[in-house]
Design a protein around this motif. Sequence first.
Motif, mmCIF file in Angstrom:
data_model
loop_
_atom_site.group_PDB
_atom_site.id
_atom_site.type_symbol
_atom_site.label_atom_id
_atom_site.label_comp_id
_atom_site.label_asym_id
_atom_site.label_seq_id
_atom_site.Cartn_x
_atom_site.Cartn_y
_atom_site.Cartn_z
ATOM 1 N N ALA A 56 1.891 12.564 -46.590
ATOM 2 C CA ALA A 56 2.796 12.052 -45.561
ATOM 3 C C ALA A 56 2.506 12.690 -44.213
ATOM 4 O O ALA A 56 2.227 13.894 -44.126
ATOM 5 N N ARG A 57 2.588 11.890 -43.167
ATOM 6 C CA ARG A 57 2.445 12.350 -41.791
ATOM 7 C C ARG A 57 3.726 12.059 -41.031
ATOM 8 O O ARG A 57 4.411 11.068 -41.293
ATOM 9 N N ASN A 89 10.503 10.252 -39.338
ATOM 10 C CA ASN A 89 10.134 10.388 -40.748
ATOM 11 C C ASN A 89 11.040 11.309 -41.533
ATOM 12 O O ASN A 89 11.037 11.277 -42.771
ATOM 13 N N LEU A 90 11.851 12.131 -40.864
ATOM 14 C CA LEU A 90 12.709 13.069 -41.584
ATOM 15 C C LEU A 90 14.031 12.464 -42.030
ATOM 16 O O LEU A 90 14.806 13.115 -42.728
ATOM 17 N N LEU A 91 14.304 11.240 -41.625
ATOM 18 C CA LEU A 91 15.527 10.582 -42.077
ATOM 19 C C LEU A 91 15.411 10.233 -43.560
ATOM 20 O O LEU A 91 14.370 9.720 -43.994
ATOM 21 N N VAL A 122 6.996 6.109 -45.571
ATOM 22 C CA VAL A 122 5.975 7.151 -45.455
ATOM 23 C C VAL A 122 4.775 6.615 -44.686
ATOM 24 O O VAL A 122 4.229 5.557 -45.016
ATOM 25 N N LEU A 123 4.371 7.353 -43.663
ATOM 26 C CA LEU A 123 3.118 7.085 -42.968
ATOM 27 C C LEU A 123 2.054 8.005 -43.549
ATOM 28 O O LEU A 123 2.280 9.213 -43.685
ATOM 29 N N PHE A 158 2.125 12.006 -35.842
ATOM 30 C CA PHE A 158 1.690 13.403 -35.889
ATOM 31 C C PHE A 158 0.621 13.516 -36.970
ATOM 32 O O PHE A 158 0.851 13.948 -38.083
ATOM 33 N N TYR A 159 -0.549 13.080 -36.572
ATOM 34 C CA TYR A 159 -1.605 12.744 -37.528
ATOM 35 C C TYR A 159 -2.428 13.938 -37.976
ATOM 36 O O TYR A 159 -3.076 13.882 -39.001
ATOM 37 N N ASN A 160 -2.434 15.011 -37.218
ATOM 38 C CA ASN A 160 -3.352 16.111 -37.511
ATOM 39 C C ASN A 160 -2.642 17.440 -37.368
ATOM 40 O O ASN A 160 -2.424 17.919 -36.258
ATOM 41 N N LEU A 161 -2.288 18.028 -38.496
ATOM 42 C CA LEU A 161 -1.569 19.299 -38.477
ATOM 43 C C LEU A 161 -2.499 20.494 -38.534
ATOM 44 O O LEU A 161 -2.044 21.636 -38.548
ATOM 45 N N THR A 162 -3.810 20.253 -38.581
ATOM 46 C CA THR A 162 -4.758 21.365 -38.624
ATOM 47 C C THR A 162 -4.580 22.297 -37.439
ATOM 48 O O THR A 162 -4.748 23.510 -37.555
#
Length: 393
Positions: free
Chosen positions: A195-196, A12-14, A19-20, A212-216
């Motif tokens: 964005a994920r 996703n950083l490219l 966007v997911l 990387f669905y959950n950054l909590t």
Amino acid sequence: MPADTTVKYFHNLLPGAPVLSGTAGSLINVLDACLVNGFAVSAVASLVVAGGVATATISAGHSGEVGSVVLVSGATPSGLNGEKKVLSVGGGNTTLTFDATGIADQTATGTISLKLAGAGWVKAFTGTNLAAYKSASIAASGCYLRVDDSVGKTARCVGYETMTAISTGVAPFPTLSQRSGGTWWTKSAVADSSARGWLVVADDRAFHLLTFYNLTYGGPGGAMMFFGDLVPTKSGDAWACALSGYASDKSGSAPGDNNDFGMMALVQGELYLARSFPAVGGSAQAYKAFPLLVPSASTALASGNGPMMYPNGPDAGLYLTPMHVFELFYNCLRGVAPGLYCCPQNLPIGLFAPGGRIASVDNLLGREIRVMPFGASTTTAAMAFFDCTGPWR
């Protein structure tokens, strides 16, 4: 010899990456871009060959990185067109180089463009937030992946031996009785447009997906899924196509699950093969194992969180092992997950940066490996290792 271009690595950083998010259709957008279409078309201002190396100048910038595979088109001489693995990237992402062995020193002509190349799949059928994907390779099993991306936080996925329309298929895996509606793929912890992160590593017959669905919980903790043809133990095994996922909606849960594809667990989990090895009947459940270890019903461990010491005592080494896939009913080895290596050692958390390159592994000399944390990475060193040198088969 030109570098292999069969393995594609996207994240996703490219610049220009899709966007997911927790919205309907976002996973299909990612899969369309990575598996089928490629993305980030850039106009090439100049393409110069010197000493067997081509240097492309892209004034507006490009999305390639070292090891990316770009698709060049519109150039004369024609030998500069096609898939090329990026050797280097210049400052500001305005230049890149690739191998041009056999082409005389010159400045190419034409209306030249490049983009990140897709992995060689086709989108066979579509519907509203629905898609069915199939390998374009004549050597592939020919199985389809149907993705229902109509719900924000998750998608539902089913493999089929054949399909004739987006909602018409033969011999599903999993079957309705095994998992009605299909296995679950996790996109986002929240049903919104935020964005994920994501990662896709693929060849033209299989792909790995990390979300990387959950950054909590901090860090790059996420889910790890797979679809495609294994490298079978028996040559010509037409049904060694596998689909992994989750038994339920885990979007609200902490990262880390026995059904992560980078887990070793002798459990009746969410991993299905198109058929059993006798090639009769339909969907067959499977499990995963690291060949340096023997799994048991009471043992489940993530790659990077194994019982072996790190570094390895006698040689201070890092050791990686293929991911073996066993058919559950017969307890037999069906094949190896292509491109994926797992670590049975107990790695320190944070040992490798997400996306980091490992130029040399003790038992994989000459292969460039890229590493990505997955699962509950704040408390467990869960790390997946991908062969980006190729080929996988």
